[in-house]
Every structure is written in C-alpha cells, then in structure tokens.
Design a protein around this motif. Structure first.
Motif, PDB file in Angstrom:
ATOM      1  N   LEU A 136       0.750  -1.140   0.140  1.00 18.67           N
ATOM      2  CA  LEU A 136      -0.083   0.070  -0.248  1.00 18.67           C
ATOM      3  C   LEU A 136       0.927   1.369   0.101  1.00 18.67           C
ATOM      4  O   LEU A 136       0.466   2.263  -0.847  1.00 18.67           O
ATOM      5  N   PRO A 137       1.919   1.266   0.900  1.00 13.26           N
ATOM      6  CA  PRO A 137       2.640   2.525   0.879  1.00 13.26           C
ATOM      7  C   PRO A 137       3.315   2.758  -0.432  1.00 13.26           C
ATOM      8  O   PRO A 137       3.396   4.166  -0.993  1.00 13.26           O
ATOM      9  N   ASP A 140       0.799   4.117  -2.794  1.00 12.36           N
ATOM     10  CA  ASP A 140       0.526   5.646  -2.636  1.00 12.36           C
ATOM     11  C   ASP A 140       1.635   6.426  -3.280  1.00 12.36           C
ATOM     12  O   ASP A 140       1.064   7.494  -3.652  1.00 12.36           O
ATOM     13  N   GLN A 141       2.734   6.114  -3.131  1.00 17.07           N
ATOM     14  CA  GLN A 141       4.020   6.714  -3.513  1.00 17.07           C
ATOM     15  C   GLN A 141       3.825   6.891  -5.105  1.00 17.07           C
ATOM     16  O   GLN A 141       4.063   8.078  -5.722  1.00 17.07           O
ATOM     17  N   MET A 142       3.492   5.852  -5.906  1.00 15.98           N
ATOM     18  CA  MET A 142       3.373   5.839  -6.958  1.00 15.98           C
ATOM     19  C   MET A 142       2.240   6.749  -7.790  1.00 15.98           C
ATOM     20  O   MET A 142       2.403   7.520  -8.623  1.00 15.98           O
ATOM     21  N   ALA A 159      -2.587 -11.360  -2.190  1.00 12.71           N
ATOM     22  CA  ALA A 159      -2.011 -10.984  -1.192  1.00 12.71           C
ATOM     23  C   ALA A 159      -3.197 -11.081   0.033  1.00 12.71           C
ATOM     24  O   ALA A 159      -3.997 -11.855   0.004  1.00 12.71           O
ATOM     25  N   ASP A 160      -3.077 -10.154   1.153  1.00  9.40           N
ATOM     26  CA  ASP A 160      -3.920 -10.241   2.050  1.00  9.40           C
ATOM     27  C   ASP A 160      -5.239  -9.664   1.938  1.00  9.40           C
ATOM     28  O   ASP A 160      -5.315  -8.729   1.543  1.00  9.40           O
ATOM     29  N   ASN A 166      -8.479  -1.888  -0.651  1.00 12.47           N
ATOM     30  CA  ASN A 166      -7.755  -1.064  -0.351  1.00 12.47           C
ATOM     31  C   ASN A 166      -6.808  -1.115  -1.776  1.00 12.47           C
ATOM     32  O   ASN A 166      -6.314   0.112  -2.266  1.00 12.47           O
ATOM     33  N   TYR A 167      -6.510  -2.179  -2.168  1.00 15.34           N
ATOM     34  CA  TYR A 167      -5.677  -2.229  -3.429  1.00 15.34           C
ATOM     35  C   TYR A 167      -6.520  -1.629  -4.414  1.00 15.34           C
ATOM     36  O   TYR A 167      -5.931  -1.044  -5.463  1.00 15.34           O
TER      37      TYR A 167
END
Length: 242
Positions: A136-137, A140-142, A159-160, A166-167
């Motif tokens: 996630l971080p 967000d950066q991308m 994944a989770d 959220n993804y």
C-alpha cells in the motif's frame, strides 16, 4: 498428486480447483496442464510443495491460464502483489517479451528467494523488480508521483484479502484503460456460499467477509467490466473501461 480421500479434498498443494470431482480436476492437470508445463515451472512447483505453507501457491492450471492471458493481451508492464515462492511470477515472466517488466511485492523475501534460483536459471530475473514490504505505501507513492497513472497492462493480486478493496482503490488508477487486474481467491475455498454455522478453518472464516465484500464491490464498480472464473480458488478479472 492423487487426493487422499474425501477429507483430503482440495488440501494438497496445487490442488485448488472448486470442481466437484477430484478425478475431473486430475484429468485436466494430467491431460492439458502437466504435459505443457515448462520445466522451470514444474521444478518450482515441486520445490514449493515441500514448503509448510504450500497451500498459498498458485495452482498449475491457473499458472497456465495466466501465461496465456498475458500473451493474448500483449502485456509488457505488469505488477504482482503477493509473490510467495514465485510460481505465478514465473508464469508471468515467461509470457512477457524480453524487455517486459514485473514489479513484484511481498512482505516476505525469504519465500521469494526459494524460487529465485529457478527464475535465474530460466534467464528471467532481469524482468523482475522485487520489493519487500507492504504494497500500500508503495502504491500511494506511485500515485503521488503522477507518472504511473494508467501505466500497467496487467496487475495480479494474491495477498492479504482484508486489503483487496484498499488495493483496488489504488490499482484502478495505475492500470491502463483496457488493461486488466486479476484478483485471486475470490471464491475462497467455496466458503462464499457456506452456511453461517459451517465448520470453517479459522483463517477461511476470518477472510470470508472481506472476499464477499470485494465481490460485491467489483460487481458494482462502473469503471470496470468483470469476469469471475472458477479457475484455481476463483479468479476475478477486471478490465478497466474508464
């Protein structure tokens, strides 16, 4: 790979089909999948079978499906969230052209390094940029950087499950219009239709509600067309249309 009776159904590595008959799934594997499975993928599948968490691996039929899908859409720039030992990563790397790229993210580098020697031996490691840690971080950066908007042809998420939505909120921005996002395990061991009092394993029960929520949200999202396939443990393909 024969199953060990009714109690062992769908428990063994690579045996993740929701087909009612184990014999029918075995037929698919032995007739269409294993005879065409590249040597490197077979080797990695057999190494992963020895891992205590081997149920986390992508099934061989799903690996074959992903490989063909990526060729059909001429994917070149891809992303994978959730790598484990890298079976689906290898299927992807094999499908991409020589200058193709995969941004691969997982919280556990040790598992990835189990499969890395096989990937290196196959001459495919140059296509992979592996990042250890939560995705996630990075996403967000991308998005903040601005230059990655609509830049991915294909994104695979395994994944989770509690973060799938959220993804999705972020990936819809990063995949190109006409590109695909694939969410794995969207039938979650068949538990999506289990009655409330069904005896489910703890982790199956815990993630089930997140999978149900995801499936509902994807079906209602006007930015995508979807197709849910009973391959492996269920895979939902989302094609971004706006």
């Amino acid at each position: 790979m024969a199953s060990n009776g009714e109690n062992g159904r769908h428990q063994e590595v690579g045996h993740k089909s929701l087909l009612q008959s184990d014999a029918l799934y075995q037929y698919i594997l032995e007739t269409s999948v294993y005879p065409r499975e590249p040597e490197a993928m077979k080797e990695l599948r057999e190494i992963t079978a020895k891992h205590p968490w081997n149920l986390m691996t992508t099934s061989a039929d799903e690996g074959q499906f992903l490989n063909m899908l990526l060729k059909l859409i001429n994917a070149k720039n891809t992303m994978e969230i959730g790598v484990f030992t890298g079976y689906s990563l290898l299927a992807t790397a094999m499908a991409l052209p020589d200058d193709g790229k995969i941004l691969a993210m997982d919280i556990n580098r040790d598992n990835y390094e189990i499969g890395l020697p096989v990937i290196e031996k196959a001459g495919l490691a140059h296509k992979i940029e592996f990042r250890e840690g939560p995705a996630l971080p990075v996403l967000d950066q991308m998005i903040e950087d601005g230059k990655y908007h609509g830049s991915y042809d294909f994104i695979f998420v395994d994944a989770d499950k509690d973060n799938y939505l959220n993804y999705h909120k972020r990936l819809i921005d990063l995949v190109k219009v006409g590109g695909l996002i694939g969410y794995d395990n969207t039938l979650w061991n068949g538990s999506v239709v289990a009655p409330p009092d069904a005896p489910l394993r703890k982790y199956v029960r815990y993630y089930r509600d997140f999978v149900l929520e995801l499936n509902k949200a994807l079906a209602a999202d006007p930015r995508i067309e979807i197709c849910q396939l009973p391959v492996g443990d269920g895979i939902t393909l989302c094609r971004r249309i706006s």
